[in-house]
Design an enzyme around this catalytic site. Sequence first.
Site, PDB file in Angstrom:
ATOM      1  N   HIS A 183       0.847  -1.198   0.000  1.00 54.40           N
ATOM      2  CA  HIS A 183       0.000   0.000   0.000  1.00 54.40           C
ATOM      3  C   HIS A 183       0.891   1.259   0.000  1.00 54.40           C
ATOM      4  O   HIS A 183       0.898   2.028   0.963  1.00 54.40           O
ATOM      5  CB  HIS A 183      -0.882  -0.053   1.248  1.00 54.40           C
ATOM      6  CG  HIS A 183      -2.035   0.886   1.295  1.00 54.40           C
ATOM      7  ND1 HIS A 183      -1.941   2.211   0.974  1.00 54.40           N
ATOM      8  CD2 HIS A 183      -3.323   0.676   1.656  1.00 54.40           C
ATOM      9  CE1 HIS A 183      -3.116   2.788   1.141  1.00 54.40           C
ATOM     10  NE2 HIS A 183      -3.986   1.871   1.554  1.00 54.40           N
ATOM     11  N   GLU A 287      -0.606   1.432  -5.411  1.00 51.35           N
ATOM     12  CA  GLU A 287      -0.445   0.175  -4.700  1.00 51.35           C
ATOM     13  C   GLU A 287      -0.464  -1.014  -5.662  1.00 51.35           C
ATOM     14  O   GLU A 287      -1.219  -1.015  -6.633  1.00 51.35           O
ATOM     15  CB  GLU A 287      -1.583   0.004  -3.692  1.00 51.35           C
ATOM     16  CG  GLU A 287      -1.836   1.234  -2.827  1.00 51.35           C
ATOM     17  CD  GLU A 287      -3.149   1.154  -2.086  1.00 51.35           C
ATOM     18  OE1 GLU A 287      -3.565   0.035  -1.704  1.00 51.35           O
ATOM     19  OE2 GLU A 287      -3.781   2.206  -1.883  1.00 51.35           O
TER      20      GLU A 287
END
Length: 313
Positions: A183, A287
């Site tokens: 992320h 991400e």
Amino acid sequence: MRGVGATALTPLSLLTPPATCFNAQAKEAHYPSPMTLLPPPVRFTCPTATGAFYTYGAHVTEWAPTGQDPVLWMSSQSVFKEGTAIRGGVPICLPWFGPGRNKDKSPLHGLARLHNWELISQSQDGDSANFHLRLTGDDLGRPESFPYNFVANFRAAFSNKLEMALTVANRDTQPFTFEEALHTYISVGDIRQIQIAGLEGATYLDKAANAPAPTGTQQGPITFAGETDRVYSSEAPVTLLDPVLKRTLRVTKSGSANTVVWNPWIDKAAAMKDYGDDEWTTMVCIEAANAFDNSITLRPGDTHTLKYTLEIV
């Protein structure tokens, strides 16, 4: 990832988190007792870069090539406390993404980022500093939400590029299905002026609160004029064009069916306690993920590796 001919890295001092991670006011507001603080991160300098990571969550928080501004973004309000996710850097989402495929999982983005990982090795290979961390199902306590015997290995190589690999192995006697993401929070000069290219023609799931439709197809480069939370079906590399910081970044990945692009914008930023009200202009998440319909199923003995590389071009 590098490794051939690697030598042991000189032991590193464990320092307090850098000023860019939190300020004195934020620390006083969030930490009623020093005993609640996480152990400090591993910080280092190698010939081509500086960086830092926490064993808590195997969480990379800093990477800057030598002579360059920091590439990863950290919130000034991030909470460095056990049981709380670190806001910024590269959180590892595992074994589910968000609330999970059926929207019934807690905590958000899984358990892996809220546990300490074992530091298996650290070494220097030429101009690269390399780290290997590990988490197992036993480390998580085999919770009802994911009771399987698994091993997750995270490897990061810091040089003039940041190379990361997350490998999950099934050591159980039955198959299991999981979601995952690296992320990555990226620092930008002004979200309203950047462009992200490489996802043209890709379909996406739009999770933003005021999205005009639940799905769509990307037309042209991505630009930002409001909350953005899209899960793209794409394995392609992307480039981030930043006219304010005068740099172009490239993200390449493998073993990843989804690219997630996120910025909370004004209202959502103000609603998050670990996110400064005005910080939304200075970051974007790009991400690498396998989420929702692209979750991974492993049979006993199988492994899967997700790789992510970030570099200035």
